[in-house]
Design a protein around this motif. Sequence first.
Motif, PDB file in Angstrom:
ATOM      1  N   ARG A  38      -5.729  -3.306  -0.128  1.00  0.00           N
ATOM      2  CA  ARG A  38      -7.017  -2.747   0.302  1.00  0.00           C
ATOM      3  C   ARG A  38      -7.186  -2.892   1.809  1.00  0.00           C
ATOM      4  NH1 ARG A  38     -11.853  -6.299  -1.303  1.00  0.00           N
ATOM      5  NH2 ARG A  38     -10.725  -7.507   0.210  1.00  0.00           N
ATOM      6  N   ALA A  83      -4.732  -0.657   3.732  1.00  0.00           N
ATOM      7  CA  ALA A  83      -5.182   0.738   3.705  1.00  0.00           C
ATOM      8  C   ALA A  83      -6.299   0.966   4.717  1.00  0.00           C
ATOM      9  CB  ALA A  83      -5.655   1.112   2.302  1.00  0.00           C
ATOM     10  N   ARG A 119       1.536   1.625   6.743  1.00  0.00           N
ATOM     11  CA  ARG A 119       1.850   2.451   5.569  1.00  0.00           C
ATOM     12  C   ARG A 119       3.130   1.944   4.905  1.00  0.00           C
ATOM     13  NH1 ARG A 119      -0.763   7.111   4.268  1.00  0.00           N
ATOM     14  NH2 ARG A 119      -2.331   7.811   5.764  1.00  0.00           N
ATOM     15  N   GLU A 132       1.773   3.775  -8.706  1.00  0.00           N
ATOM     16  CA  GLU A 132       0.442   4.380  -8.774  1.00  0.00           C
ATOM     17  C   GLU A 132      -0.579   3.578  -7.972  1.00  0.00           C
ATOM     18  OE1 GLU A 132      -0.506   7.380  -9.964  1.00  0.00           O
ATOM     19  OE2 GLU A 132       1.646   7.659 -10.197  1.00  0.00           O
ATOM     20  N   LYS A 189      -0.150   4.446  -4.410  1.00  0.00           N
ATOM     21  CA  LYS A 189      -0.753   5.755  -4.141  1.00  0.00           C
ATOM     22  C   LYS A 189      -2.263   5.626  -3.938  1.00  0.00           C
ATOM     23  CE  LYS A 189       2.589   8.629  -6.594  1.00  0.00           C
ATOM     24  NZ  LYS A 189       2.799   9.501  -7.766  1.00  0.00           N
ATOM     25  N   VAL A 190      -2.893   4.775  -4.732  1.00  0.00           N
ATOM     26  CA  VAL A 190      -4.334   4.552  -4.583  1.00  0.00           C
ATOM     27  C   VAL A 190      -4.625   3.938  -3.221  1.00  0.00           C
ATOM     28  CG1 VAL A 190      -6.301   3.201  -5.439  1.00  0.00           C
ATOM     29  CG2 VAL A 190      -4.811   4.398  -7.049  1.00  0.00           C
ATOM     30  N   LEU A 249      -2.872   4.283  -0.506  1.00  0.00           N
ATOM     31  CA  LEU A 249      -2.652   5.306   0.521  1.00  0.00           C
ATOM     32  C   LEU A 249      -3.772   6.348   0.518  1.00  0.00           C
ATOM     33  CD1 LEU A 249       1.217   5.636   0.185  1.00  0.00           C
ATOM     34  CD2 LEU A 249      -0.072   4.534   2.040  1.00  0.00           C
ATOM     35  N   ARG A 250      -4.316   6.654  -0.659  1.00  0.00           N
ATOM     36  CA  ARG A 250      -5.490   7.545  -0.707  1.00  0.00           C
ATOM     37  C   ARG A 250      -6.682   6.874  -0.040  1.00  0.00           C
ATOM     38  NH1 ARG A 250      -4.153   8.897  -6.270  1.00  0.00           N
ATOM     39  NH2 ARG A 250      -5.928   7.655  -6.902  1.00  0.00           N
ATOM     40  N   ARG A 251      -6.817   5.579  -0.233  1.00  0.00           N
ATOM     41  CA  ARG A 251      -7.891   4.842   0.431  1.00  0.00           C
ATOM     42  C   ARG A 251      -7.731   4.948   1.948  1.00  0.00           C
ATOM     43  NH1 ARG A 251     -11.654   0.922  -0.435  1.00  0.00           N
ATOM     44  NH2 ARG A 251     -12.039  -0.512   1.275  1.00  0.00           N
ATOM     45  N   ASP A 274      -6.406   7.346   3.631  1.00  0.00           N
ATOM     46  CA  ASP A 274      -6.822   8.699   4.006  1.00  0.00           C
ATOM     47  C   ASP A 274      -8.343   8.832   3.989  1.00  0.00           C
ATOM     48  OD1 ASP A 274      -4.146   9.380   4.285  1.00  0.00           O
ATOM     49  OD2 ASP A 274      -4.013  10.279   2.287  1.00  0.00           O
ATOM     50  N   HIS A 275      -8.973   8.186   3.029  1.00  0.00           N
ATOM     51  CA  HIS A 275     -10.437   8.225   2.920  1.00  0.00           C
ATOM     52  C   HIS A 275     -11.079   7.495   4.106  1.00  0.00           C
ATOM     53  CE1 HIS A 275     -14.237   8.782   0.840  1.00  0.00           C
ATOM     54  NE2 HIS A 275     -14.508   7.517   1.040  1.00  0.00           N
TER      55      HIS A 275
END
Length: 176
Positions: free
Chosen positions: A118, A121, A140, A151, A154-155, A157-159, A161-162
């Motif tokens: 967390r 990210a 990264r 998975e 991936k979460v 890495l999406r965080r 980006d958010h």
Amino acid sequence: ALVEAAIDLNAKELPEAWIPDLPAEVVAEYPEVLLVIRRRKAAEAVLRLHLGLHNDAAETYRELLEDPQAADDDDAPLWHMGLAACEHALGFPDRAHRAFEDAGLAISACERTLPRGRSAATIVGMLEHLGERDEATGWRSFIERLECPAETKKVFLRRADHVLLRCKEAARPLVL
């Protein structure tokens, strides 16, 4: 709410926070109350950061980071990043850079995977917003090397980006 959408920046004033001094016997019998107080202070700091009250937020982040009982807190890297965001917004790039370095050290010292991911990210999104591409790429890669399911990575890495998206919307670094 801060993760879901930008905050109304017209609300520039917050009521003064007040946390009563607790008797030593209460703290001795219920040490978890100190954790609750730290969580409340951390929530106040991030709210003030999002409202653009950078001096107040920085002061609260410093209080959190100076608390010796909070040294092992999983959220300490986020507090360093919050302080970095405040210092950047206040025009102190050298102090912001040092706070980001401290955040990196705190992430590396964190033993639990979810808080590490967390925090990593969050620093990715913030550094990418600031144009620090090489450092962000390194974080990264750090996420990719975490010992957790693909998975979950991936979460994280999406965080990242958010966080980057929210920083762009606010035109300044933010902690989510």
